[in-house]
Enzyme design. Structure first.
Site, PDB file in Angstrom:
ATOM      1  N   GLU A 119       8.509   0.151  -9.580  1.00  0.00           N
ATOM      2  CA  GLU A 119       8.292  -0.998 -10.472  1.00  0.00           C
ATOM      3  C   GLU A 119       6.835  -1.446 -10.474  1.00  0.00           C
ATOM      4  O   GLU A 119       6.289  -1.805 -11.513  1.00  0.00           O
ATOM      5  CB  GLU A 119       9.200  -2.158 -10.055  1.00  0.00           C
ATOM      6  CG  GLU A 119       9.308  -3.270 -11.093  1.00  0.00           C
ATOM      7  CD  GLU A 119       8.189  -4.307 -11.017  1.00  0.00           C
ATOM      8  OE1 GLU A 119       8.052  -5.115 -11.958  1.00  0.00           O
ATOM      9  OE2 GLU A 119       7.425  -4.313 -10.022  1.00  0.00           O
ATOM     10  N   GLU A 120       6.199  -1.441  -9.302  1.00  0.00           N
ATOM     11  CA  GLU A 120       4.829  -1.951  -9.212  1.00  0.00           C
ATOM     12  C   GLU A 120       3.825  -1.114  -9.997  1.00  0.00           C
ATOM     13  O   GLU A 120       2.714  -1.571 -10.269  1.00  0.00           O
ATOM     14  CB  GLU A 120       4.387  -2.053  -7.743  1.00  0.00           C
ATOM     15  CG  GLU A 120       5.088  -3.137  -6.944  1.00  0.00           C
ATOM     16  CD  GLU A 120       4.748  -4.559  -7.387  1.00  0.00           C
ATOM     17  OE1 GLU A 120       3.941  -4.710  -8.328  1.00  0.00           O
ATOM     18  OE2 GLU A 120       5.290  -5.497  -6.799  1.00  0.00           O
ATOM     19  N   HIS A 131      13.447  -4.323  -7.196  1.00  0.00           N
ATOM     20  CA  HIS A 131      12.638  -3.182  -6.733  1.00  0.00           C
ATOM     21  C   HIS A 131      12.225  -3.356  -5.289  1.00  0.00           C
ATOM     22  O   HIS A 131      11.882  -4.448  -4.831  1.00  0.00           O
ATOM     23  CB  HIS A 131      11.426  -2.955  -7.640  1.00  0.00           C
ATOM     24  CG  HIS A 131      10.373  -4.034  -7.613  1.00  0.00           C
ATOM     25  ND1 HIS A 131       9.301  -3.993  -6.755  1.00  0.00           N
ATOM     26  CD2 HIS A 131      10.217  -5.148  -8.354  1.00  0.00           C
ATOM     27  CE1 HIS A 131       8.524  -5.039  -6.966  1.00  0.00           C
ATOM     28  NE2 HIS A 131       9.062  -5.759  -7.930  1.00  0.00           N
ATOM     29  N   HIS A 133       1.411 -11.286  -5.232  1.00  0.00           N
ATOM     30  CA  HIS A 133       0.489 -10.170  -4.999  1.00  0.00           C
ATOM     31  C   HIS A 133      -0.618 -10.533  -4.007  1.00  0.00           C
ATOM     32  O   HIS A 133      -1.666  -9.879  -3.969  1.00  0.00           O
ATOM     33  CB  HIS A 133      -0.104  -9.645  -6.309  1.00  0.00           C
ATOM     34  CG  HIS A 133       0.863  -8.784  -7.070  1.00  0.00           C
ATOM     35  ND1 HIS A 133       0.472  -7.918  -8.071  1.00  0.00           N
ATOM     36  CD2 HIS A 133       2.215  -8.655  -6.983  1.00  0.00           C
ATOM     37  CE1 HIS A 133       1.533  -7.297  -8.559  1.00  0.00           C
ATOM     38  NE2 HIS A 133       2.600  -7.737  -7.918  1.00  0.00           N
ATOM     39  N   ASP A 164      13.751 -10.523  -9.991  1.00  0.00           N
ATOM     40  CA  ASP A 164      12.372 -10.365  -9.546  1.00  0.00           C
ATOM     41  C   ASP A 164      11.772 -11.748  -9.328  1.00  0.00           C
ATOM     42  O   ASP A 164      12.329 -12.753  -9.780  1.00  0.00           O
ATOM     43  CB  ASP A 164      11.564  -9.571 -10.573  1.00  0.00           C
ATOM     44  CG  ASP A 164      10.431  -8.775  -9.950  1.00  0.00           C
ATOM     45  OD1 ASP A 164       9.932  -9.195  -8.886  1.00  0.00           O
ATOM     46  OD2 ASP A 164      10.038  -7.749 -10.537  1.00  0.00           O
ATOM     47  N   ASP A 168       7.781 -10.054  -3.290  1.00  0.00           N
ATOM     48  CA  ASP A 168       7.898  -9.357  -4.571  1.00  0.00           C
ATOM     49  C   ASP A 168       8.066  -7.874  -4.256  1.00  0.00           C
ATOM     50  O   ASP A 168       7.080  -7.191  -3.991  1.00  0.00           O
ATOM     51  CB  ASP A 168       6.650  -9.625  -5.399  1.00  0.00           C
ATOM     52  CG  ASP A 168       6.569  -8.819  -6.680  1.00  0.00           C
ATOM     53  OD1 ASP A 168       7.615  -8.320  -7.140  1.00  0.00           O
ATOM     54  OD2 ASP A 168       5.452  -8.671  -7.221  1.00  0.00           O
TER      55      ASP A 168
END
Length: 347
Positions: free
Chosen positions: A224-225, A73, A324, A244, A190
């Site tokens: 995706e997030e 993603h 994150h 991922d 990510d």
């Protein structure tokens, strides 16, 4: 194939840096999809998009009776303008799941619907120890965070005159750096590190002329997030590998130099045979890897399975520290992710 495929390290890292420097919070990925389209065209890879704006790339295989899906993603964490305050700052609402203190004092861009872009800084509403007695302990949550805009504004009307309004996207500066020691530190590894790994596979096929065992369908997803990136996948896919980031921390064995092979996440166990084959291939290639379980994690493959798709699924990716937040991985993990995928689709 009897000869191992060698990814082009310079290509992968250069493309990764370009991806990282292109803002793309979930729901605001049109610019980066133009970049994906341009890169696919330069490699001679057919490109199309689903209705959500995700990219679909195809690579013909020796046997078209089966199709393997590979997903990563390109959407990232971010925010939106929730309201304009009377003080001339912006209240925010999160896009994706992150800790508020991980974005405090971060530089950002405000993207207006007219196309104008303004810069700013994300702060708590009690940002100074010289002024607020509770500045150190003030709770970092959405209602206590705001964007200070780098324009001459003193009130709400001043901000509105700039063309900034509710629903405008806010992207966080990635601050991407590739160190001489091979570390890549940046926001949004990510999952842009994995997108670069997939393009390393495509570039290798284009440059060296090898053909995968079966048809490959690459899905570069863009939601995706927020949980539904690959809830829909193209028809005819029999097995899918989500690429991922691998998480790091207590009770986990993955390192930044490892390829993570996830046996189970919040969606449940991944396919036993696919996971076993990936472990076997990593071992035979001498790729440093770790098998881990991620209970607070979901992937594009999770979304595809929950979406009712009749597929087998697995999950791999480069190890990423401080996910994150201010993330870091190593080029070895990204390159080896490409090597492992190449082995899987050619053996």
């Amino acid at each position: 194939m009897s000869t191992e495929i060698k990814p082009n390290e310079s290509y992968i890292l250069n493309f990764l840096k370009t991806l990282l420097d292109t803002p793309s919070p979930s729901g605001f990925t049109h610019d980066i999809m133009k970049l994906i389209q341009h890169e696919a065209k330069s490699l001679g890879i057919p490109f199309s998009q689903n209705e959500k704006g995700g990219a679909i790339l195809t690579l013909k295989g020796q046997d078209s009776s089966r199709r393997i899906g590979l997903s990563a993603h390109v959407d990232t964490l971010g925010a939106m303008v929730r309201s304009v305050t009377e003080r001339g700052t912006l209240a925010i609402t999160s896009v994706g799941g992150f800790m508020m203190h991980s974005i405090e004092n971060e530089y950002c861009h405000i993207h207006t619907r007219s196309g104008k872009i303004y810069t700013g800084t994300i702060l708590s509403t009690h940002p100074s120890v010289h002024v607020y007695s509770d500045a150190r302990d003030f709770k970092r949550e959405e209602k206590n965070m705001e964007v200070r805009i780098d324009e001459l504004v003193e009130n709400k009307d001043d901000v509105l005159k700039l063309g900034i309004s509710v629903g405008d996207f806010i992207s966080f500066d990635a601050r991407a750096i590739i160190t001489p020691s091979g570390y890549v530190k940046s926001r949004h590894l990510d999952d842009k590190a994995s997108v670069a790994a997939l393009f390393g596979l495509l570039e290798s096929s284009s440059r060296e002329g090898w053909t995968p065992r079966n048809d490959l369908v690459f899905l570069i997803s863009n939601y995706e997030e927020v949980g539904h990136g690959a809830a829909w996948i193209p028809e005819g896919i029999h097995e899918m590998i989500a690429v991922d980031m691998g998480a790091m921390g207590d009770d986990l064995s993955c390192k930044e130099t490892d390829v993570s092979i996830c046996a189970k996440d919040s969606s449940g166990p991944y396919d036993y045979a696919m996971t076993g084959k990936l472990i076997e291939l990593a071992g035979s290639l001498g790729i440093p890897y770790a098998v881990d379980i991620y209970p607070h994690y979901g992937s594009d493959a999770s979304a595809a399975l929950h979406g009712g798709n009749n597929i087998r699924a697995a999950l791999i990716g480069p190890g990423v520290h401080a996910s994150h937040a201010m993330e870091r991985t190593h080029k070895q993990a990204i390159i080896n992710s490409t090597r492992l995928l190449a082995a899987y689709v050619t053996n």
